[in-house]
Design a protein around this motif. Sequence first.
Motif, PDB file in Angstrom:
ATOM      1  N   LEU A  37       0.850  -1.191   0.000  1.00  0.00           N
ATOM      2  CA  LEU A  37       0.000   0.000   0.000  1.00  0.00           C
ATOM      3  C   LEU A  37       0.887   1.243   0.000  1.00  0.00           C
ATOM      4  CD1 LEU A  37      -2.796  -1.035   2.502  1.00  0.00           C
ATOM      5  CD2 LEU A  37      -2.957  -0.851   0.017  1.00  0.00           C
ATOM      6  N   VAL A  38       0.496   2.228  -0.786  1.00  0.00           N
ATOM      7  CA  VAL A  38       1.288   3.432  -0.970  1.00  0.00           C
ATOM      8  C   VAL A  38       0.404   4.666  -0.796  1.00  0.00           C
ATOM      9  CG1 VAL A  38       2.682   4.753  -2.624  1.00  0.00           C
ATOM     10  CG2 VAL A  38       2.799   2.250  -2.612  1.00  0.00           C
ATOM     11  N   LEU A  39       0.899   5.639  -0.023  1.00  0.00           N
ATOM     12  CA  LEU A  39       0.249   6.939   0.093  1.00  0.00           C
ATOM     13  C   LEU A  39       0.947   7.907  -0.855  1.00  0.00           C
ATOM     14  CD1 LEU A  39      -1.641   9.017   1.503  1.00  0.00           C
ATOM     15  CD2 LEU A  39       0.199   9.351   3.183  1.00  0.00           C
ATOM     16  N   ALA A  40       0.168   8.643  -1.637  1.00  0.00           N
ATOM     17  CA  ALA A  40       0.707   9.678  -2.515  1.00  0.00           C
ATOM     18  C   ALA A  40      -0.077  10.959  -2.292  1.00  0.00           C
ATOM     19  CB  ALA A  40       0.599   9.251  -3.980  1.00  0.00           C
ATOM     20  N   LEU A  41       0.608  12.092  -2.410  1.00  0.00           N
ATOM     21  CA  LEU A  41      -0.050  13.388  -2.324  1.00  0.00           C
ATOM     22  C   LEU A  41       0.151  14.094  -3.659  1.00  0.00           C
ATOM     23  CD1 LEU A  41      -1.604  14.573   0.106  1.00  0.00           C
ATOM     24  CD2 LEU A  41       0.282  16.154   0.381  1.00  0.00           C
ATOM     25  N   LEU A  42      -0.950  14.487  -4.289  1.00  0.00           N
ATOM     26  CA  LEU A  42      -0.927  15.136  -5.595  1.00  0.00           C
ATOM     27  C   LEU A  42      -1.119  16.636  -5.406  1.00  0.00           C
ATOM     28  CD1 LEU A  42      -3.475  12.768  -7.405  1.00  0.00           C
ATOM     29  CD2 LEU A  42      -1.033  12.384  -7.024  1.00  0.00           C
ATOM     30  N   LEU A  43      -0.198  17.444  -5.912  1.00  0.00           N
ATOM     31  CA  LEU A  43      -0.318  18.899  -5.840  1.00  0.00           C
ATOM     32  C   LEU A  43      -1.003  19.369  -7.113  1.00  0.00           C
ATOM     33  CD1 LEU A  43       2.312  18.050  -4.105  1.00  0.00           C
ATOM     34  CD2 LEU A  43       2.780  20.492  -4.148  1.00  0.00           C
ATOM     35  N   LEU A  51       0.270  19.705 -11.228  1.00  0.00           N
ATOM     36  CA  LEU A  51       1.037  20.727 -11.944  1.00  0.00           C
ATOM     37  C   LEU A  51       2.046  20.098 -12.885  1.00  0.00           C
ATOM     38  CD1 LEU A  51       1.675  23.327  -9.102  1.00  0.00           C
ATOM     39  CD2 LEU A  51      -0.192  23.240 -10.753  1.00  0.00           C
ATOM     40  N   SER A  52       2.647  18.970 -12.471  1.00  0.00           N
ATOM     41  CA  SER A  52       3.604  18.244 -13.307  1.00  0.00           C
ATOM     42  C   SER A  52       3.868  16.894 -12.645  1.00  0.00           C
ATOM     43  CB  SER A  52       4.920  19.024 -13.437  1.00  0.00           C
ATOM     44  OG  SER A  52       5.678  18.918 -12.240  1.00  0.00           O
ATOM     45  N   GLY A  53       4.634  16.059 -13.309  1.00  0.00           N
ATOM     46  CA  GLY A  53       5.012  14.777 -12.722  1.00  0.00           C
ATOM     47  C   GLY A  53       5.843  14.937 -11.466  1.00  0.00           C
ATOM     48  N   GLU A  54       6.506  16.073 -11.324  1.00  0.00           N
ATOM     49  CA  GLU A  54       7.309  16.340 -10.122  1.00  0.00           C
ATOM     50  C   GLU A  54       6.448  16.759  -8.930  1.00  0.00           C
ATOM     51  OE1 GLU A  54      10.057  19.330 -11.438  1.00  0.00           O
ATOM     52  OE2 GLU A  54      11.431  17.832 -12.254  1.00  0.00           O
ATOM     53  N   PHE A  58       5.497  10.650  -3.182  1.00  0.00           N
ATOM     54  CA  PHE A  58       5.277   9.269  -2.759  1.00  0.00           C
ATOM     55  C   PHE A  58       6.645   8.623  -2.557  1.00  0.00           C
ATOM     56  CE2 PHE A  58       6.031   9.061  -7.174  1.00  0.00           C
ATOM     57  CZ  PHE A  58       6.283   7.766  -7.566  1.00  0.00           C
ATOM     58  N   PHE A  59       6.699   7.310  -2.360  1.00  0.00           N
ATOM     59  CA  PHE A  59       7.954   6.647  -2.005  1.00  0.00           C
ATOM     60  C   PHE A  59       9.074   6.804  -3.038  1.00  0.00           C
ATOM     61  CE2 PHE A  59       5.880   3.303  -4.438  1.00  0.00           C
ATOM     62  CZ  PHE A  59       6.923   2.727  -5.143  1.00  0.00           C
ATOM     63  N   ASN A  60       8.742   7.056  -4.283  1.00  0.00           N
ATOM     64  CA  ASN A  60       9.757   7.202  -5.331  1.00  0.00           C
ATOM     65  C   ASN A  60      10.138   8.659  -5.588  1.00  0.00           C
ATOM     66  OD1 ASN A  60      10.934   4.938  -6.334  1.00  0.00           O
ATOM     67  ND2 ASN A  60       9.707   4.827  -8.187  1.00  0.00           N
ATOM     68  N   GLN A  61       9.397   9.575  -4.998  1.00  0.00           N
ATOM     69  CA  GLN A  61       9.660  11.015  -5.145  1.00  0.00           C
ATOM     70  C   GLN A  61       9.253  11.657  -3.823  1.00  0.00           C
ATOM     71  OE1 GLN A  61       9.349  13.018  -9.046  1.00  0.00           O
ATOM     72  NE2 GLN A  61       7.462  13.796  -8.153  1.00  0.00           N
ATOM     73  N   LEU A  62      10.210  11.794  -2.939  1.00  0.00           N
ATOM     74  CA  LEU A  62       9.932  12.107  -1.533  1.00  0.00           C
ATOM     75  C   LEU A  62       9.588  13.555  -1.239  1.00  0.00           C
ATOM     76  CD1 LEU A  62      12.699   9.860   0.065  1.00  0.00           C
ATOM     77  CD2 LEU A  62      10.266   9.346  -0.242  1.00  0.00           C
ATOM     78  N   THR A  63       9.825  14.474  -2.181  1.00  0.00           N
ATOM     79  CA  THR A  63       9.497  15.882  -1.943  1.00  0.00           C
ATOM     80  C   THR A  63       8.935  16.524  -3.200  1.00  0.00           C
ATOM     81  OG1 THR A  63      11.653  16.763  -2.599  1.00  0.00           O
ATOM     82  CG2 THR A  63      11.409  16.139  -0.291  1.00  0.00           C
TER      83      THR A  63
END
Length: 184
Positions: A37-43, A51-54, A58-63
């Motif tokens: 299970l993964v938590l992600a936050l979408l801006l 706004l973009s893929g950045e 989530f676990f692969n992109q921590l900030t």
Amino acid sequence: MTRGANVALTREIPGLTRLVVGVAWDAGSERVLDDNLVLALLLCGPDRTVLSGEHVVFFNQLTSPEESVVARDDALGGDQEQVEVDLARVPPEVARLVAVLYVNEGTTQRRTLGQLRSVSVVVRDGVDHRELVRSEDLAPVLQAETALVLGEVYRHGGDWKFKVVGEGYATGVSGVAADFGVPL
């Protein structure tokens, strides 16, 4: 809080500058599900797209690019995963921060969120980590879903509010990506 309910966070707590958005779940004996299970936050902007893929944390992109949103290494207070939000540093073009829980599709054994015994989204004060808001248990209505929009922190006038969403996706993270414009 029930699905669809919202609360005015910064109006109710005027000095609130930092949040921790977390998710608490109970997968019972389903270890494969629990581990994937993964938590992600979408801006997202005002049009509800990222706004973009950045701008997906989530676990692969921590900030996030400006570091206003950061995934926590260790969750506190009984949550399994958490993301910290510095409200003052969130770029003005971000209208909402959407919290999503999904089953990592890299697993070979098919699991769904319907196997969870319980799941709720929690918002905590980012300074002292006290619980501010907890959703109702979102698990009872889940069946074949592999992704779930838990809730969203959003701008309303000059304030930040939080809304429990609880919308499931049988199409998994790809369904969420399509709805929110996340490049895969």
